[in-house]
Scaffold this motif. Structure first.
Motif, short mmCIF file in Angstrom:
data_model
loop_
_atom_site.label_atom_id
_atom_site.label_comp_id
_atom_site.label_asym_id
_atom_site.label_seq_id
_atom_site.Cartn_x
_atom_site.Cartn_y
_atom_site.Cartn_z
N GLU A 267 0.82 -1.22 0.00
CA GLU A 267 0.00 0.00 0.00
C GLU A 267 0.85 1.26 0.00
N ASP A 284 -5.73 -4.71 1.50
CA ASP A 284 -6.34 -4.15 0.29
C ASP A 284 -7.20 -2.95 0.70
N LEU A 285 -8.41 -2.83 0.17
CA LEU A 285 -9.25 -1.69 0.56
C LEU A 285 -10.08 -2.01 1.79
N GLN A 304 -8.46 4.00 4.29
CA GLN A 304 -8.07 3.22 3.13
C GLN A 304 -6.80 3.78 2.50
N LEU A 308 -2.87 0.94 -4.14
CA LEU A 308 -2.35 -0.40 -3.88
C LEU A 308 -1.15 -0.65 -4.79
N TYR A 376 -6.65 -7.99 -9.64
CA TYR A 376 -6.63 -6.68 -9.00
C TYR A 376 -8.03 -6.37 -8.47
N ALA A 380 -10.12 -0.58 -7.34
CA ALA A 380 -8.99 -0.24 -6.50
C ALA A 380 -7.99 0.60 -7.29
#
Length: 431
Positions: A267, A284-285, A304, A308, A376, A380
Motif C-alpha cells: 500500500e 487491500d481496501l 483506506q 495499492l 486486482y 482499486a
C-alpha cells in the motif's frame, strides 16, 4: 520487513562472510558493459534514456556488509549505514570517498544495532536510526565515533524474537518534530493456534504500543521529547516514510505474509493525525485478514490506502526527485521495491499532485504482471507512473536480481541507490 526478507538477508550475509570468492558472492556480482555517465554500466535493462552504473560492490573486508541508508555530503563524499546483519551490535556508519575515481571507505562508528536511515536534520546535524534509538554524529569530527549522541532512546526493541520489523526510520515534520516508525512485532497478531491476540476491547494487544508512526515533539536547542504521541497507527512496517514540502506525509506499507504470491497488495498511505490504516485487521481496501472475523476487523472504519502496490513489492524508500539530470522526473515520487518475487528490483517514478500524493489509475495493472495474471481488486487504485528499472531481474553470469533499498540524489542530479543483498551501491544516470 517481511520474514522471507530477513531469512534471505541472513543467508546473503553468511555467504558474504565466507569471502569474495564464494559461490554466493559470485552469484551476486554485477558484470560491466560499457559506460554509464562515468561509471561502469551494468547490464540491467533500464527505461529509455537511463542507465544503471556500478559505483561499488563489496567482496572483501572493506566497506559495509549490508548497505542500507545513503546521504551525500557537500564535498562529494557519502554516508552509508550498514545493517551488518540481523542481530544487534553488528551495524556501522561508513564514509565513502573517492581517490582517482576508486572508492575508499572509512568506518565512522561501529557496534550499532541495525542502523537504517541517515538524514540531515533541520539544524544541519546528521541523524541516524538504530533499532532502538535515534542518534546524531559528526562525520567531520576527528573521532566521529566519539561524537555519537543519543537523541531519542528507549524505542521499542523487538529483539527479532519473531523475525519481525525491528528497524526504525524517521522523517522530520515541518515544525521539527521527529516522526518515527515503530514496526509490528508479529505478522498478523495471532497466537500459535491462529487466534487473534486481543485485549478486553477485542483489539489486537500489539496495536497499543507498536505498528505505529510516533511523534516526538521538538523542544528546541537540538532536543526532542523522549515521550511520544501516536501520529498514525495500524501500520505494519513504516520503513518507507517521506514528507512533501506541502506537509503531506506518505507511508508505504509492507503488507502481511500470506502464502499466496498474488495477495495481499502492499500500500501507499497518506497519513493523518489519528488515522488507523488497517493492520492487523484488514488488507487491500476492505478485506478482513484470515484469523480476524469481519465484526472484529471493522474494515469499513479504517483509513483506506491512496493506492495499492503489487503484492510483496516490499517498498523500502520514497523520495521526491528535484534534481537537474532528469527534468522529466521532477516532482515525481521515486519508490524502491525491495521484494523477493517478480516485483523485486523495481524503482518506480510515480506522478503526483500538488500535495505530493500519488496520482492513480482505478483498476490499473502493473507491467510486471502478464495481462490477466493478477486479480486486482475492483475499483482499486494503482499508482500512475513508470518503472525505471524494468530489467533488474537475475541473469546468470551477468547480474543478480535487484534489491534496492534507499535512494539519494547527488549534486549532479544522478540517483544513487543501495542494494543490500548484493552488497552494492549503484547510480542511475544518462548513458
Amino acid at each position: 520487513m517481511k520474514r522471507s526478507h530477513v531469512l534471505f538477508g541472513l543467508t546473503a550475509a553468511f555467504g558474504l562472510l565466507l569471502g569474495g570468492a564464494s559461490a554466493q558472492a559470485q552469484a551476486r556480482a554485477y558484470a560491466a558493459s560499457g559506460d554509464c555517465g562515468g561509471r561502469p554500466a551494468t547490464t540491467v535493462r533500464m527505461a529509455p534514456g537511463l542507465c544503471l552504473g556500478l559505483v561499488w560492490q563489496g567482496a572483501g573486508p572493506e566497506g559495509p556488509r549490508m548497505p542500507r541508508g545513503l546521504m551525500p555530503l557537500a564535498d562529494g563524499d557519502w554516508l552509508v549505514t550498514d545493517l551488518g546483519g540481523w542481530e544487534a551490535g553488528k551495524g556501522a556508519v561508513w564514509r565513502l570517498s573517492f581517490e582517482n575515481g576508486a572508492p575508499r571507505w572509512r568506518r565512522l562508528a561501529g557496534g550499532l544495532s541495525m542502523p537504517h536511515t541517515v538524514a540531515r536534520g533541520p539544524d544541519g546535524r546528521v541523524f541516524v536510526s538504530e533499532m532502538n534509538r535515534i542518534l546524531t554524529l559528526d562525520p567531520e569530527a576527528a573521532d566521529p565515533a566519539a561524537s555519537v549522541r543519543t537523541v531519542i532512546g528507549d524505542l521499542p526493541d523487538n529483539q527479532l524474537h519473531d523475525n519481525r520489523h525491528p528497524l526504525s526510520s524517521f522523517v522530520f515534520d515541518g515544525n521539527g518534530d521527529l516522526l518515527v516508525n515503530v514496526g509490528a512485532p508479529s505478522d498478523r497478531c495471532l497466537d500459535a493456534a491462529g487466534k487473534p491476540k486481543v485485549d478486553a476491547r477485542g483489539a489486537c494487544v500489539e496495536d497499543v504500543a507498536t505498528a505505529q508512526v510516533r511523534r516526538h515533539a521538538y523542544l528546541g536547542n537540538g532536543r526532542w521529547a523522549e515521550d511520544s504521541s501516536v501520529f498514525a497507527s495500524g501500520l505494519r512496517n513504516s520503513i518507507a516514510l517521506v514528507r512533501h514540502a506541502s506537509g503531506t506525509v506518505l507511508q508505504a506499507e509492507n503488507s502481511v505474509d500470506l502464502a499466496t504470491a498474488e495477495h495481499p497488495f502492499d500500500e501507499v498511505n497518506v497519513l493523518r493525525q489519528g488515522g488507523h490504516y488497517g493492520w492487523p485487521y484488514c488488507v487491500d481496501l476492505s478485506t478482513p485478514l484470515p484469523g480476524w472475523p469481519a465484526r472484529q476487523a471493522r474494515c469499513g472504519e479504517r483509513d483506506q490506502p491512496v493506492a495499492l502496490l503489487p503484492p510483496h513489492a516490499a517498498p523500502l524508500d520514497m523520495i521526491y526527485y528535484e534534481g537537474a539530470m532528469f527534468p522529466e522526473l521532477r516532482g515525481r515520487l521515486l519508490m524502491t521495491w525491495h521484494g523477493y518475487r517478480r516485483t523485486a528490483g523495481r524503482i518506480t517514478a510515480v506522478e503526483t499532485d500538488g500535495r505530493g500524493a500519488p496520482l492513480t489509475d482505478v483498476g490499473g495493472r502493473y507491467a510486471v504482471y502478464p495481462r490477466g495474471s493478477l486479480a486486482y481488486p475492483a475499483e482499486a487504485p494503482s499508482v500512475k507512473g513508470k518503472v525505471l528499472t524494468p530489467g533488474w531481474d537475475r541473469v546468470a553470469g551477468r547480474q543478480p536480481r535487484g534489491s534496492p533499498v534507499v535512494m539519494a540524489v547527488a549534486a549532479d542530479g544522478s540517483i544513487w541507490v543501495t542494494d543490500d543483498r548484493s552488497r552494492a551501491i549503484l547510480r542511475i544516470a544518462r548513458p
